[in-house]
Motif scaffolding. Structure first.
Motif, PDB file in Angstrom:
ATOM      1  N   GLY A  89       0.824  -1.398   0.067  1.00 23.10           N
ATOM      2  CA  GLY A  89      -0.400   0.295  -0.006  1.00 23.10           C
ATOM      3  C   GLY A  89       0.874   1.294   0.146  1.00 23.10           C
ATOM      4  O   GLY A  89       1.986   1.152  -0.134  1.00 23.10           O
ATOM      5  N   GLY A  90       0.391   2.157  -0.158  1.00 20.48           N
ATOM      6  CA  GLY A  90       0.346   3.769  -0.162  1.00 20.48           C
ATOM      7  C   GLY A  90       1.920   3.303   1.201  1.00 20.48           C
ATOM      8  O   GLY A  90       3.238   4.641   0.585  1.00 20.48           O
ATOM      9  N   THR A  91       1.288   3.528   2.402  1.00 16.47           N
ATOM     10  CA  THR A  91       2.119   4.170   3.204  1.00 16.47           C
ATOM     11  C   THR A  91       3.847   2.882   3.651  1.00 16.47           C
ATOM     12  O   THR A  91       4.187   4.094   3.503  1.00 16.47           O
TER      13      THR A  91
ATOM     14  N   MET B 199     -17.047  -7.040   6.524  1.00 15.70           N
ATOM     15  CA  MET B 199     -17.116  -5.318   7.544  1.00 15.70           C
ATOM     16  C   MET B 199     -16.198  -4.537   5.793  1.00 15.70           C
ATOM     17  O   MET B 199     -16.614  -3.289   6.255  1.00 15.70           O
TER      18      MET B 199
ATOM     19  N   PRO C  85      -7.748   0.271  14.189  1.00 13.20           N
ATOM     20  CA  PRO C  85      -6.994   0.992  15.515  1.00 13.20           C
ATOM     21  C   PRO C  85      -6.795   1.836  15.555  1.00 13.20           C
ATOM     22  O   PRO C  85      -6.224   2.494  16.624  1.00 13.20           O
TER      23      PRO C  85
ATOM     24  N   ALA D 258     -14.139  -1.036   6.564  1.00 15.79           N
ATOM     25  CA  ALA D 258     -12.988  -1.645   6.888  1.00 15.79           C
ATOM     26  C   ALA D 258     -11.849  -1.341   6.240  1.00 15.79           C
ATOM     27  O   ALA D 258     -11.828  -2.151   5.259  1.00 15.79           O
TER      28      ALA D 258
ATOM     29  N   GLY E 175      -2.967  -6.517  10.168  1.00 10.05           N
ATOM     30  CA  GLY E 175      -3.945  -7.342   9.768  1.00 10.05           C
ATOM     31  C   GLY E 175      -5.165  -6.694   9.802  1.00 10.05           C
ATOM     32  O   GLY E 175      -5.737  -5.915  10.193  1.00 10.05           O
ATOM     33  N   VAL E 176      -6.407  -8.027   9.864  1.00 10.80           N
ATOM     34  CA  VAL E 176      -7.424  -7.137   9.936  1.00 10.80           C
ATOM     35  C   VAL E 176      -7.834  -6.942  11.581  1.00 10.80           C
ATOM     36  O   VAL E 176      -7.848  -8.076  12.208  1.00 10.80           O
ATOM     37  N   LYS E 177      -8.488  -6.171  11.784  1.00 14.97           N
ATOM     38  CA  LYS E 177      -8.398  -6.105  13.324  1.00 14.97           C
ATOM     39  C   LYS E 177     -10.324  -6.121  13.236  1.00 14.97           C
ATOM     40  O   LYS E 177     -11.401  -5.858  12.685  1.00 14.97           O
TER      41      LYS E 177
ATOM     42  N   VAL F 231      -8.930  -1.180   5.403  1.00 13.65           N
ATOM     43  CA  VAL F 231      -7.496  -2.004   5.265  1.00 13.65           C
ATOM     44  C   VAL F 231      -7.984  -3.037   4.122  1.00 13.65           C
ATOM     45  O   VAL F 231      -6.647  -3.693   3.675  1.00 13.65           O
TER      46      VAL F 231
ATOM     47  N   THR G 293       0.340  -4.054   4.673  1.00 10.00           N
ATOM     48  CA  THR G 293      -0.165  -2.502   4.899  1.00 10.00           C
ATOM     49  C   THR G 293       0.812  -2.294   5.681  1.00 10.00           C
ATOM     50  O   THR G 293       1.972  -2.379   6.748  1.00 10.00           O
ATOM     51  N   ASP G 294      -0.437  -0.698   6.878  1.00 12.55           N
ATOM     52  CA  ASP G 294       0.904  -0.346   8.025  1.00 12.55           C
ATOM     53  C   ASP G 294      -0.453  -0.855   9.454  1.00 12.55           C
ATOM     54  O   ASP G 294       0.477  -0.501  10.056  1.00 12.55           O
ATOM     55  N   VAL G 295      -1.013  -1.548   9.454  1.00 11.82           N
ATOM     56  CA  VAL G 295      -1.232  -2.552  10.561  1.00 11.82           C
ATOM     57  C   VAL G 295      -1.244  -3.704   9.899  1.00 11.82           C
ATOM     58  O   VAL G 295      -0.559  -4.420   9.122  1.00 11.82           O
TER      59      VAL G 295
HETATM   60  P1  ADP Z   1      -2.780   0.766   2.271  1.00  9.81           P
HETATM   61  O1  ADP Z   1      -2.742   1.961   1.749  1.00  9.81           O
HETATM   62  O2  ADP Z   1      -2.144   0.138   2.796  1.00  9.81           O
HETATM   63  O3  ADP Z   1      -4.293  -0.274   1.082  1.00  9.81           O
HETATM   64  P2  ADP Z   1      -4.923   1.541   4.035  1.00  9.81           P
HETATM   65  O4  ADP Z   1      -4.944   2.994   4.357  1.00  9.81           O
HETATM   66  O5  ADP Z   1      -6.135   1.825   2.969  1.00  9.81           O
HETATM   67  O6  ADP Z   1      -3.801   0.748   3.411  1.00  9.81           O
HETATM   68  O7  ADP Z   1      -5.788   0.427   5.029  1.00  9.81           O
HETATM   69  C1  ADP Z   1      -5.147   0.427   5.885  1.00  9.81           C
HETATM   70  C2  ADP Z   1      -6.003   1.324   7.169  1.00  9.81           C
HETATM   71  O8  ADP Z   1      -6.505   0.636   7.552  1.00  9.81           O
HETATM   72  C3  ADP Z   1      -5.102   1.384   8.636  1.00  9.81           C
HETATM   73  O9  ADP Z   1      -4.740   2.164   8.637  1.00  9.81           O
HETATM   74  C4  ADP Z   1      -5.894   1.525   9.847  1.00  9.81           C
HETATM   75  O10 ADP Z   1      -6.329   2.597  10.315  1.00  9.81           O
HETATM   76  C5  ADP Z   1      -7.465   1.000   8.727  1.00  9.81           C
HETATM   77  N1  ADP Z   1      -8.515   0.608   9.702  1.00  9.81           N
HETATM   78  C6  ADP Z   1      -9.799   0.567   9.057  1.00  9.81           C
HETATM   79  N2  ADP Z   1     -10.679  -1.026   9.615  1.00  9.81           N
HETATM   80  C7  ADP Z   1      -9.667  -1.376   9.922  1.00  9.81           C
HETATM   81  C8  ADP Z   1      -9.864  -2.565  11.004  1.00  9.81           C
HETATM   82  N3  ADP Z   1     -10.651  -3.268  10.762  1.00  9.81           N
HETATM   83  N4  ADP Z   1      -8.466  -3.596  10.384  1.00  9.81           N
HETATM   84  C9  ADP Z   1      -7.455  -2.595  10.114  1.00  9.81           C
HETATM   85  N5  ADP Z   1      -7.192  -1.430   9.718  1.00  9.81           N
HETATM   86  C10 ADP Z   1      -8.064  -0.713   9.656  1.00  9.81           C
END
Ligand code: ADP
Ligand code: ASP
Ligand code: MG
Length: 408
Positions: free
Chosen positions: A9-11, A208, A188, A213, A182-184, A215, A178-180
């Motif tokens: 992903g972007g980050t 979700m 978070p 959500a 997993g799916v939470k 993610v 991504t920057d987390v």
């Molecule tokens: P990327 O640029 O890697 O595609 P995104 O910004 O699209 O990343 O998605 C990652 C973000 O999704 C996380 O930083 C988090 O804040 C958000 N997010 C929203 N809901 C959830 C969830 N249920 N579990 C994990 N992350 C979530």
């Protein structure tokens, strides 16, 4: 040939340090013997020079009414830049990387500029690269039409690219980095004690994702489900197994109890940037037909719809509120619009037919002092409209009410 698709992903690709971590992941996959396809998003988030939001601003500053096809041509550049920079980083590592745009990777879409659907993926161009021992670095979020026009797949669409390629190439797994980690159980950023789901089903995550959500893109989950490709959501920045999304206990290699928890709710999701519109309809309600047709013709989608004999209320994107008001007034209606709304939802396939879920939602929200303006439900979700200013409180309250936290 064992094939893996890794999407970043972007980050993850925003900084030279991040790109080195990406290169570590790719190198590891290659060392493990995988023929590797890398999919990248545009570098960085809002405010950063090559991010998608920055390109949108650039286009809007030049001309607010840019043609959709030209907008897509511009937006596709964010991912193209990223694929070339990432391929360069991999080459500097000694990996034989080869950057390609989405169209060059065989992704054919319909002509819905800005939100194109993938019609088919020709695996030949990437298979050629993989057979030659190269790492293909594909620009995510884009494809091209049968006539060669460049299209984009909707915001967050690089995930969709990864799933579609995974299906077409019969990949062993699609990894979404991504920057987390997993799916939470909730975002978070709003809920610090949200728990990472270790293994779950496509259905659960698709729901979700549809309910906010962000993610992973819902379409990416649906494509992976149709093609039966396992998805794994992981962090670029920390090590860990992440979340495995699959369809069966055998595929997950885990216990049924882990895949299907006892809780009626798997996660709490949210959507921001909503406006609530209420329209008095008067006697006989003939106005209800032009009301929804007018919005549909203007491409304004409605959600949380509540129709009663004397009135209609529904939600639309806040950024479309001014336009919707003007259109409805032009056909003689008198809408009242409330900006600053957000939708919070509890999602879980185990809530089907279980009494008490709504009671817990209402007790959780009202107990935390959150006013509920409207509700909607399906067999696996309950959504409530709340004030955006109370979003954090609302999401945390629902998370607590269903004991979803790491201590729960
Ligand atoms: P990327 O640029 O890697 O595609 P995104 O910004 O699209 O990343 O998605 C990652 C973000 O999704 C996380 O930083 C988090 O804040 C958000 N997010 C929203 N809901 C959830 C969830 N249920 N579990 C994990 N992350 C979530
Ligand atoms: N760069 C695109 C976006 O910001 C696609 C993606 O990141 O998945 O929406
Ligand atoms: Mg994303």
């Amino acid at each position: 040939m064992r094939i893996i698709v890794q999407k970043f992903g972007g980050t993850s690709v925003a900084t030279p340090e991040g790109r080195l971590l990406v290169a570590d992941r790719v190198e590891r996959a290659v060392r493990e013997g995988f023929a590797t396809v890398v999919v990248v998003s545009a570098m960085g988030r809002q405010g950063e020079p090559y991010a998608t939001d920055t390109l949108i601003q650039l286009a809007n500053a030049a001309c607010p009414e840019l043609a959709p096809r030209e907008m897509d041509l511009l937006l596709s550049c964010g991912e193209i830049l990223s694929s070339v920079v990432m391929a360069g980083t991999l080459k500097a590592r000694g990996l034989p990387a080869h950057a390609v745009a989405g169209g060059q990777a065989g992704i054919i879409t319909d002509e819905t500029f800005g939100n194109a659907q993938i019609l088919k993926v020709d695996p030949a161009p990437l298979m050629k690269r993989l057979r030659a021992g190269q790492v293909a670095v594909v620009a995510g979020f884009q494809g091209c039409t049968q006539t060669g026009e460049v299209t984009t797949l909707g915001r967050g669409g690089s995930d969709t690219t990864a799933s579609a390629l995974g299906g077409a190439l019969k990949a062993e797994v699609v990894e979404i980095y991504t920057d987390v980690d997993g799916v939470k159980t909730a975002d978070p950023r709003l809920v610090p004690d949200a728990r990472t789901l270790t293994v779950t089903t496509y259905d659960e995550i698709a729901q979700m994702a549809h309910y906010g959500a962000k993610v992973v893109h819902p379409r990416a989950v649906e494509i992976a489900m149709q093609q039966r490709v396992p998805l794994r959501i992981k962090s670029t920045f920390t090590d860990g197994p992440g979340t495995l999304i699959t369809y069966s206990v055998e595929a997950a290699g885990t216990a049924w109890s882990e895949l299907h928890s006892d809780s009626p709710v798997t996660g709490v999701t949210h959507v921001t940037g909503l406006a609530q519109v209420s329209v008095p309809l008067g006697e006989g309600a003939p106005a209800v037909r032009p009301l929804f047709r007018t919005l549909a013709d203007a491409g304004i989608s409605v959600d949380l719809i509540n129709l009663s004999p004397g009135s209609a209320s529904f939600c639309i994107a806040e950024r479309k509120a001014e336009r919707a008001e003007a259109l409805l007034r032009a056909i003689g209606l008198e809408p009242a619009t409330q900006l600053g709304r957000a939708k919070v939802s509890v999602v879980g396939s185990a809530m089907r037919g279980r009494p008490g879920v709504m009671a817990t939602v209402v007790e959780g929200l009202t107990g935390a002092g959150v006013a509920i303006f409207q509700t909607a439900d399906s067999h696996v979700t309950i959504s409530c409209l709340v004030a955006a200013a109370q979003l954090r409180t609302a999401v945390q309250a629902l998370h607590d009410a269903f004991s979803l936290g790491s201590a729960g």
